[in-house]
Design a protein around this motif. Structure first.
Motif, PDB file in Angstrom:
ATOM      1  N   ASN A  60      -3.644   5.444  -1.701  1.00 21.86           N
ATOM      2  CA  ASN A  60      -2.952   4.314  -2.309  1.00 21.86           C
ATOM      3  C   ASN A  60      -3.847   3.083  -2.360  1.00 21.86           C
ATOM      4  O   ASN A  60      -4.654   2.840  -1.451  1.00 21.86           O
ATOM      5  CB  ASN A  60      -1.688   3.971  -1.510  1.00 21.86           C
ATOM      6  CG  ASN A  60      -0.693   5.110  -1.492  1.00 21.86           C
ATOM      7  OD1 ASN A  60      -0.278   5.592  -2.530  1.00 21.86           O
ATOM      8  ND2 ASN A  60      -0.325   5.567  -0.292  1.00 21.86           N
ATOM      9  N   GLN A  61      -3.695   2.297  -3.412  1.00 18.87           N
ATOM     10  CA  GLN A  61      -4.449   1.062  -3.562  1.00 18.87           C
ATOM     11  C   GLN A  61      -3.714  -0.087  -2.874  1.00 18.87           C
ATOM     12  O   GLN A  61      -2.492  -0.165  -2.888  1.00 18.87           O
ATOM     13  CB  GLN A  61      -4.632   0.724  -5.045  1.00 18.87           C
ATOM     14  CG  GLN A  61      -5.418   1.755  -5.832  1.00 18.87           C
ATOM     15  CD  GLN A  61      -6.856   1.860  -5.346  1.00 18.87           C
ATOM     16  OE1 GLN A  61      -7.518   0.852  -5.101  1.00 18.87           O
ATOM     17  NE2 GLN A  61      -7.336   3.089  -5.207  1.00 18.87           N
ATOM     18  N   LEU A  62      -4.481  -0.988  -2.273  1.00 18.30           N
ATOM     19  CA  LEU A  62      -3.929  -2.187  -1.663  1.00 18.30           C
ATOM     20  C   LEU A  62      -3.789  -3.252  -2.749  1.00 18.30           C
ATOM     21  O   LEU A  62      -4.757  -3.574  -3.446  1.00 18.30           O
ATOM     22  CB  LEU A  62      -4.873  -2.666  -0.554  1.00 18.30           C
ATOM     23  CG  LEU A  62      -4.376  -3.734   0.409  1.00 18.30           C
ATOM     24  CD1 LEU A  62      -3.153  -3.249   1.175  1.00 18.30           C
ATOM     25  CD2 LEU A  62      -5.490  -4.110   1.380  1.00 18.30           C
ATOM     26  N   CYS A  66       0.884  -1.165   0.000  1.00 15.39           N
ATOM     27  CA  CYS A  66       0.000   0.000   0.000  1.00 15.39           C
ATOM     28  C   CYS A  66       0.923   1.217   0.000  1.00 15.39           C
ATOM     29  O   CYS A  66       1.526   1.548   1.024  1.00 15.39           O
ATOM     30  CB  CYS A  66      -0.930   0.022   1.208  1.00 15.39           C
ATOM     31  SG  CYS A  66      -2.201   1.310   1.112  1.00 15.39           S
ATOM     32  N   ASP A  96      -8.477   6.080   5.699  1.00 12.34           N
ATOM     33  CA  ASP A  96      -7.090   6.494   5.933  1.00 12.34           C
ATOM     34  C   ASP A  96      -6.678   6.200   7.375  1.00 12.34           C
ATOM     35  O   ASP A  96      -7.424   6.498   8.321  1.00 12.34           O
ATOM     36  CB  ASP A  96      -6.923   7.990   5.671  1.00 12.34           C
ATOM     37  CG  ASP A  96      -6.944   8.326   4.185  1.00 12.34           C
ATOM     38  OD1 ASP A  96      -6.912   7.372   3.378  1.00 12.34           O
ATOM     39  OD2 ASP A  96      -6.986   9.519   3.839  1.00 12.34           O
ATOM     40  N   ILE A 154     -12.452   0.792   3.611  1.00 13.57           N
ATOM     41  CA  ILE A 154     -11.106   1.164   4.049  1.00 13.57           C
ATOM     42  C   ILE A 154     -11.019   2.674   4.229  1.00 13.57           C
ATOM     43  O   ILE A 154     -11.403   3.440   3.344  1.00 13.57           O
ATOM     44  CB  ILE A 154     -10.064   0.681   3.031  1.00 13.57           C
ATOM     45  CG1 ILE A 154     -10.041  -0.859   2.989  1.00 13.57           C
ATOM     46  CG2 ILE A 154      -8.677   1.217   3.372  1.00 13.57           C
ATOM     47  CD1 ILE A 154      -9.105  -1.434   1.958  1.00 13.57           C
ATOM     48  N   LEU A 211      -3.038   1.575   5.774  1.00 15.74           N
ATOM     49  CA  LEU A 211      -3.849   1.696   4.570  1.00 15.74           C
ATOM     50  C   LEU A 211      -4.272   3.141   4.325  1.00 15.74           C
ATOM     51  O   LEU A 211      -4.189   3.990   5.201  1.00 15.74           O
ATOM     52  CB  LEU A 211      -5.084   0.802   4.688  1.00 15.74           C
ATOM     53  CG  LEU A 211      -4.825  -0.642   5.112  1.00 15.74           C
ATOM     54  CD1 LEU A 211      -6.133  -1.407   5.222  1.00 15.74           C
ATOM     55  CD2 LEU A 211      -3.875  -1.337   4.134  1.00 15.74           C
TER      56      LEU A 211
END
Length: 274
Positions: free
Chosen positions: A234-236, A130, A203, A201, A230
């Motif tokens: 940003n993408q996981l 991430c 921040d 999800i 996470l």
């Protein structure tokens, strides 16, 4: 708190912490000693490897014979030795049966009473990213008999949001690394019921992946590896990496129709490439 063990991998010091109880949010019950109709009994020959020491990036051929009844699935399972534990699975992939059958659109393997298994694989690892942060991802394949691009990989762990109570989640990824489904599980109620829900999800949330830890007595437990933060736009996602250097245990896992598993391992050392 249980003692942590550490491993240097991909330039990061990974810390593994054994849990002293069952998975967070999971209703842990004692298993019945009564054999159910789907129970299997399996006998393995020794697992033979083409080499017990290889350089990074090299492949290995494995061979064994499995006898028994009620064999549902066979899978490759690779664990890494960290202190007194086998930890993983670093790799987990279904082994394909000589014949399959399709039931309601789902492909199932058809194994014989005696099966000679021989296959080749290249040791590799998977990391969950991430942004700049990453941690180890001990994922398992969800679908048997599908093309690689259709495979779904699952990873469970402990989720923490702010100062709230941690809870168990299951993340599912496609074969290209993208997150396609995320499910949270509310802590078990008094009645032992665990309620799933669609995870959102935010921040600053953190995720600690589960790992399987097998001690020198062969006792299997669940552990945690470094958390990943996470959010932040940003993408996981997961990425495959070269296998970390070290001592490994290459295994074949036999699973019966009740989900009970029997394993056989053989040791493998991965050194630096010349």
């Amino acid at each position: 708190m249980a003692k942590k063990v550490t491993l240097m991998c991909n330039g990061k010091n990974l810390e593994f912490t054994p849990l002293t109880s069952g998975k967070q949010g999971e209703n842990t019950q004692a298993k019945s000693e009564i054999l159910a109709p789907g129970s299997g009994s399996f006998e393995f020959s020794d697992l033979l490897l083409s080499a017990h020491t290889i350089a990074g990036g090299e492949s290995v051929t494995c061979k064994t014979t499995i006898k028994g009844k009620n064999l549902n699935h066979l899978a490759l399972e690779v664990m890494i030795q960290v202190s007194n534990f086998k930890i993983g699975p670093i790799q987990n992939e279904f082994l394909v049966a000589p014949r399959n059958r399709e039931i309601n659109g789902v492909i199932h393997p058809q194994w014989e009473a005696e099966n000679v298994i021989e296959f080749e694989f290249k040791p590799a690892g998977r990391m969950l990213f991430c942004g700049e942060g990453f941690t180890l991802a001990c994922m398992t394949a969800e679908r048997y008999g599908v093309e690689p691009d259709a495979q779904i990989w699952s990873l469970e762990g402990v989720y923490q949001r702010g100062g709230g109570e941690p809870f168990r989640v299951k993340l599912e990824f496609d074969n290209r690394g993208a997150l396609v489904r995320k499910t949270g599980f509310s802590p078990a109620s008094v009645g032992g019921v665990v309620s799933p829900f669609e995870l959102l999800i935010e921040d600053g949330d953190t995720f600690e992946p589960y790992v399987t830890m097998v001690n020198n007595k062969g006792e299997i437990s669940t552990g945690l590896v470094n958390p990943i933060m996470l959010g932040g736009g940003n993408q996981l996602l997961w990425k495959q990496i070269d296998a970390c250097l070290g001592e490994y245990h290459v295994g074949v896992v036999a699973e019966d129709f009740d989900g009970q598993k029997t394993r056989v391992y053989s040791s493998l050392t991965i050194n630096e490439s010349l």
